[in-house]
Motif scaffolding. Structure first.
Motif, PDB file in Angstrom:
ATOM      1  N   ARG A  89      70.300 -35.903  65.099  1.00  0.00           N
ATOM      2  CA  ARG A  89      70.356 -36.689  66.335  1.00  0.00           C
ATOM      3  C   ARG A  89      69.941 -38.121  66.030  1.00  0.00           C
ATOM      4  NH1 ARG A  89      65.419 -37.473  68.779  1.00  0.00           N
ATOM      5  NH2 ARG A  89      63.675 -36.482  67.731  1.00  0.00           N
TER       6      ARG A  89
ATOM      7  N   VAL B  19      67.581 -41.457  66.453  1.00  0.00           N
ATOM      8  CA  VAL B  19      66.159 -41.761  66.660  1.00  0.00           C
ATOM      9  C   VAL B  19      66.048 -43.264  66.847  1.00  0.00           C
ATOM     10  CG1 VAL B  19      63.864 -41.722  65.623  1.00  0.00           C
ATOM     11  CG2 VAL B  19      65.435 -39.819  65.226  1.00  0.00           C
TER      12      VAL B  19
ATOM     13  N   GLU C  19      62.124 -50.347  71.633  1.00  0.00           N
ATOM     14  CA  GLU C  19      62.318 -49.932  73.022  1.00  0.00           C
ATOM     15  C   GLU C  19      63.810 -49.812  73.336  1.00  0.00           C
ATOM     16  OE1 GLU C  19      61.355 -51.530  77.531  1.00  0.00           O
ATOM     17  OE2 GLU C  19      60.209 -52.337  75.839  1.00  0.00           O
TER      18      GLU C  19
ATOM     19  N   ALA D  11      65.273 -46.788  71.436  1.00  0.00           N
ATOM     20  CA  ALA D  11      64.929 -45.499  72.052  1.00  0.00           C
ATOM     21  C   ALA D  11      65.857 -45.200  73.223  1.00  0.00           C
ATOM     22  CB  ALA D  11      63.480 -45.495  72.504  1.00  0.00           C
ATOM     23  N   LYS D  12      66.158 -46.230  74.036  1.00  0.00           N
ATOM     24  CA  LYS D  12      67.083 -46.036  75.158  1.00  0.00           C
ATOM     25  C   LYS D  12      68.493 -45.751  74.663  1.00  0.00           C
ATOM     26  CE  LYS D  12      64.464 -48.959  78.309  1.00  0.00           C
ATOM     27  NZ  LYS D  12      64.422 -50.216  79.053  1.00  0.00           N
ATOM     28  N   THR D  13      68.908 -46.483  73.642  1.00  0.00           N
ATOM     29  CA  THR D  13      70.239 -46.265  73.058  1.00  0.00           C
ATOM     30  C   THR D  13      70.337 -44.865  72.469  1.00  0.00           C
ATOM     31  OG1 THR D  13      70.396 -48.623  72.551  1.00  0.00           O
ATOM     32  CG2 THR D  13      71.904 -47.160  71.392  1.00  0.00           C
ATOM     33  N   ALA D  14      69.324 -44.460  71.714  1.00  0.00           N
ATOM     34  CA  ALA D  14      69.310 -43.123  71.111  1.00  0.00           C
ATOM     35  C   ALA D  14      69.363 -42.042  72.179  1.00  0.00           C
ATOM     36  CB  ALA D  14      68.062 -42.957  70.245  1.00  0.00           C
ATOM     37  N   GLU D  15      68.628 -42.221  73.255  1.00  0.00           N
ATOM     38  CA  GLU D  15      68.639 -41.240  74.344  1.00  0.00           C
ATOM     39  C   GLU D  15      70.035 -41.119  74.956  1.00  0.00           C
ATOM     40  OE1 GLU D  15      66.528 -40.393  78.673  1.00  0.00           O
ATOM     41  OE2 GLU D  15      65.770 -42.009  77.409  1.00  0.00           O
ATOM     42  N   ASN D  16      70.685 -42.267  75.188  1.00  0.00           N
ATOM     43  CA  ASN D  16      72.042 -42.239  75.742  1.00  0.00           C
ATOM     44  C   ASN D  16      73.011 -41.540  74.802  1.00  0.00           C
ATOM     45  OD1 ASN D  16      71.311 -43.580  78.073  1.00  0.00           O
ATOM     46  ND2 ASN D  16      71.818 -45.607  77.265  1.00  0.00           N
ATOM     47  N   TRP D  17      72.956 -41.876  73.519  1.00  0.00           N
ATOM     48  CA  TRP D  17      73.884 -41.268  72.550  1.00  0.00           C
ATOM     49  C   TRP D  17      73.582 -39.783  72.349  1.00  0.00           C
ATOM     50  CZ3 TRP D  17      73.703 -45.742  68.443  1.00  0.00           C
ATOM     51  CH2 TRP D  17      74.485 -46.806  68.893  1.00  0.00           C
ATOM     52  N   ASN D  18      72.312 -39.407  72.354  1.00  0.00           N
ATOM     53  CA  ASN D  18      71.948 -37.998  72.184  1.00  0.00           C
ATOM     54  C   ASN D  18      72.371 -37.152  73.385  1.00  0.00           C
ATOM     55  OD1 ASN D  18      70.804 -38.238  69.621  1.00  0.00           O
ATOM     56  ND2 ASN D  18      68.818 -38.806  70.467  1.00  0.00           N
ATOM     57  N   ASN D  19      72.499 -37.767  74.563  1.00  0.00           N
ATOM     58  CA  ASN D  19      72.933 -37.044  75.760  1.00  0.00           C
ATOM     59  C   ASN D  19      74.444 -37.016  75.926  1.00  0.00           C
ATOM     60  OD1 ASN D  19      70.347 -36.331  76.605  1.00  0.00           O
ATOM     61  ND2 ASN D  19      70.042 -38.296  77.619  1.00  0.00           N
TER      62      ASN D  19
END
Length: 113
Positions: A32, A34, A38, A41-49
Motif C-alpha cells: 500500500r 505510505v 501531511e 498522508a492524505k494522498t496515500a489515504e486517497n490512493w489506498n481507498n
C-alpha cells in the motif's frame, strides 16, 4: 530492488517527491501507499481507498520489474569476462614520494568500478 536470481524476491518501490522531499511511497512488500508528510498522508489515504489504483500499482511489479529484470538477467547479468590486472611502479612527476604503485584493470564492467 533485487539481489538474487529469484525474481519473486524483488521489491517494487515507487516514490513521489516534491521540492526534493519524498511525500508518498508505494512498496510492494508493504502492499500500500505510505505518506511521509501531511499532504503525502492524505494522498496515500486517497490512493489506498481506490481499489483500481491499488490494483494498477501492484501490477507494476510483474509488468515492469519481473519482465525487464528477467531479460537483463538472461542477456546481460549472466555474461562475464575475466578482467585483467596490470601493476607497475612509477615515479610521480613533481611528487614528494619516490615511487607510486599503479593498478590498471581492463575488461571490467561497469567501467566506473
Amino acid at each position: 530492488v533485487f539481489n538474487s536470481t529469484e525474481l519473486k524476491d524483488m521489491e517494487f518501490i515507487r516514490s513521489y517527491y516534491y521540492n526534493q522531499i519524498e511525500y508518498v511511497r508505494f512498496s510492494s512488500s508493504v502492499g500500500r501507499f505510505v505518506g511521509y508528510t501531511e499532504f503525502g498522508a492524505k494522498t496515500a489515504e486517497n490512493w489506498n481507498n481506490d481499489p483500481a489504483e491499488l490494483s494498477r500499482i501492484r501490477a507494476q511489479k510483474e509488468i515492469y520489474c519481473q519482465y525487464y529484470c528477467g531479460l537483463w538477467y538472461t542477456h546481460v547479468l549472466t555474461k562475464s569476462v575475466k578482467p585483467s590486472v596490470r601493476l607497475h611502479s612509477t615515479t610521480p612527476l613533481g611528487g614528494h614520494h619516490p615511487a607510486m604503485l599503479v593498478c590498471s584493470v581492463y575488461n571490467l564492467y561497469p567501467k566506473q568500478i
